[in-house]
Scaffold this motif. Structure first.
Motif, PDB file in Angstrom:
ATOM      1  N   ALA A 262       5.569   1.976   0.691  1.00 57.22           N
ATOM      2  CA  ALA A 262       6.340   1.137   1.725  1.00 57.22           C
ATOM      3  C   ALA A 262       6.430   1.685   3.077  1.00 57.22           C
ATOM      4  O   ALA A 262       6.151   2.784   3.392  1.00 57.22           O
TER       5      ALA A 262
ATOM      6  N   LEU B 172       4.675 -13.000   1.795  1.00 60.29           N
ATOM      7  CA  LEU B 172       3.912 -13.121   0.575  1.00 60.29           C
ATOM      8  C   LEU B 172       4.838 -13.977  -0.281  1.00 60.29           C
ATOM      9  O   LEU B 172       4.235 -14.878  -0.863  1.00 60.29           O
ATOM     10  N   ARG B 173       6.066 -14.054  -0.207  1.00 59.88           N
ATOM     11  CA  ARG B 173       6.975 -14.939  -1.185  1.00 59.88           C
ATOM     12  C   ARG B 173       6.769 -16.396  -0.487  1.00 59.88           C
ATOM     13  O   ARG B 173       6.834 -17.537  -1.111  1.00 59.88           O
TER      14      ARG B 173
ATOM     15  N   MET C 180      10.115  -3.358  -6.031  1.00 58.57           N
ATOM     16  CA  MET C 180       9.812  -1.750  -5.854  1.00 58.57           C
ATOM     17  C   MET C 180       9.806  -0.942  -7.164  1.00 58.57           C
ATOM     18  O   MET C 180      10.729  -1.477  -7.964  1.00 58.57           O
TER      19      MET C 180
ATOM     20  N   LEU D 274       3.097  -5.165  -6.421  1.00 64.06           N
ATOM     21  CA  LEU D 274       2.266  -6.317  -6.263  1.00 64.06           C
ATOM     22  C   LEU D 274       1.397  -6.513  -7.467  1.00 64.06           C
ATOM     23  O   LEU D 274       1.020  -5.582  -8.064  1.00 64.06           O
TER      24      LEU D 274
ATOM     25  N   ARG E 235       1.327 -11.458  -5.147  1.00 69.33           N
ATOM     26  CA  ARG E 235       2.618 -11.686  -5.337  1.00 69.33           C
ATOM     27  C   ARG E 235       3.271 -10.417  -5.391  1.00 69.33           C
ATOM     28  O   ARG E 235       3.131  -9.613  -5.637  1.00 69.33           O
ATOM     29  N   VAL E 236       4.708 -10.746  -4.788  1.00 69.93           N
ATOM     30  CA  VAL E 236       5.606  -9.373  -4.837  1.00 69.93           C
ATOM     31  C   VAL E 236       6.326  -9.453  -6.051  1.00 69.93           C
ATOM     32  O   VAL E 236       6.808 -10.395  -6.514  1.00 69.93           O
TER      33      VAL E 236
ATOM     34  N   THR F 223       7.001  -3.423   5.475  1.00 68.77           N
ATOM     35  CA  THR F 223       7.106  -4.112   4.187  1.00 68.77           C
ATOM     36  C   THR F 223       8.048  -5.177   3.903  1.00 68.77           C
ATOM     37  O   THR F 223       7.691  -6.072   3.383  1.00 68.77           O
ATOM     38  N   PRO F 224       9.175  -5.204   4.790  1.00 64.67           N
ATOM     39  CA  PRO F 224      10.235  -6.245   4.389  1.00 64.67           C
ATOM     40  C   PRO F 224       9.644  -7.718   4.788  1.00 64.67           C
ATOM     41  O   PRO F 224       9.707  -8.697   4.244  1.00 64.67           O
TER      42      PRO F 224
ATOM     43  N   HIS G  10       6.623  -8.965   2.571  1.00 71.49           N
ATOM     44  CA  HIS G  10       7.179  -9.324   1.331  1.00 71.49           C
ATOM     45  C   HIS G  10       7.733 -10.878   1.537  1.00 71.49           C
ATOM     46  O   HIS G  10       7.699 -11.676   0.771  1.00 71.49           O
TER      47      HIS G  10
ATOM     48  N   GLU H 251       6.092  -0.558  -2.984  1.00 77.62           N
ATOM     49  CA  GLU H 251       6.243  -1.869  -3.292  1.00 77.62           C
ATOM     50  C   GLU H 251       5.208  -2.056  -4.547  1.00 77.62           C
ATOM     51  O   GLU H 251       3.920  -1.345  -4.877  1.00 77.62           O
TER      52      GLU H 251
END
Length: 262
Positions: free
Chosen positions: A31, A42-43, A59, A67, A55-56, A35-36, A39, A65
């Motif tokens: 990460a 990706l969501r 952790m 995936l 897809r997430v 990263t936040p 994510h 992370e």
């Protein structure tokens, strides 16, 4: 949190990220500060129905992370440099950009990098090297994008230019892979732009933006190299010289490339 019980298989990462491994049907990545934001993106893509990205899953116990693993081939291969593959990649990038519409463009936790001066329209991937485009295992055409560490708000055209830098490619022949050393770059620029649906106004600006990107990428990479790590390795490996050669090649061939675009 997910416990890591299966064998870890090192994956060939991009130029920037080390420590990427496959565990079963998942990928574990270190990460970082972006990263936040990645994510969240990706969501958003998953909710929008875009199926060309991982897809997430969360952790793991090591703070990495998790995936989904995207099966297929990456890198420059005979099948990846065909006109068909270029058309498919343009369509994939267009679908990705369309799917990011509605995602907040004010998020500040991105990885950063060079950019366009126009107001951002989408979240660009901004690093669509061959290592970050996955070819479908059977059809061998581009069907997914991976490694969103350098994603950020930008214009559609900037992400198109960044992609064409590698895939047309806008580069001195000495720095191209052998499969692309003698291609008609102007024809490939037009083919990609036609498949993506790049507007006439943007086609007229494409080469000027490519030149601006070369200038800014050189400065960004040189600055990041002073911090050491993989950026320093890339710089020591001649990244700056390759950018300079690409800019000089563009200066010489701009008129013929522009004729293809307009």
């Amino acid at each position: 949190m997910f416990a890591t019980l299966l064998h870890e298989i090192p994956l060939q990462g991009g130029d920037v990220t080390d420590g990427v491994v496959r565990v079963g049907d998942t990928v574990r990545r270190p990460a970082n500060t972006s990263t936040p934001a990645v994510h969240a993106l990706l969501r958003h893509l998953e909710a929008a129905g875009f199926d060309g990205a991982p897809r997430v899953l969360g952790m793991d116990e090591f703070g990495r992370e998790i995936l989904t693993f995207v099966p297929g081939r990456t890198g420059f291969r005979l099948e990846s440099v065909t006109d068909e593959a270029l058309v498919e990649l343009a369509g994939l990038l267009r679908r990705y950009h369309d799917a990011t519409v509605g995602f907040p463009l004010t998020e500040t936790r991105w990885g950063g990098g060079s950019n366009d001066d126009d107001l951002p329209e989408v979240i660009g991937h901004c690093d669509l090297t061959p290592a970050n485009v996955v070819l479908e295992p059977r059809s061998l055409v581009p069907y997914a994008l991976i490694d969103f560490d350098l994603a950020r708000p930008t214009t559609r055209l900037f992400d198109v230019v960044t992609t064409l830098r590698h895939w047309a490619p806008i580069a001195d022949p000495v720095d191209r892979v052998p499969l692309l050393r003698t291609v008609d770059v102007g024809a490939r620029l037009r083919l990609f732009c036609d498949a993506y649906g790049v507007a006439r106004r943007d086609r007229r600006r494409l080469l000027a933006l490519a030149r601006l990107r070369f200038q800014r990428s050189y400065t960004v990479m040189r600055t990041r190299a002073t911090a050491g790590g993989n950026w320093a390795k890339m710089w020591a490996g001649g990244a700056g010289e390759r950018i300079r050669r690409a800019a000089a090649w563009l200066d010489v061939h701009e008129d013929e490339l522009h004729a293809h675009l307009v």
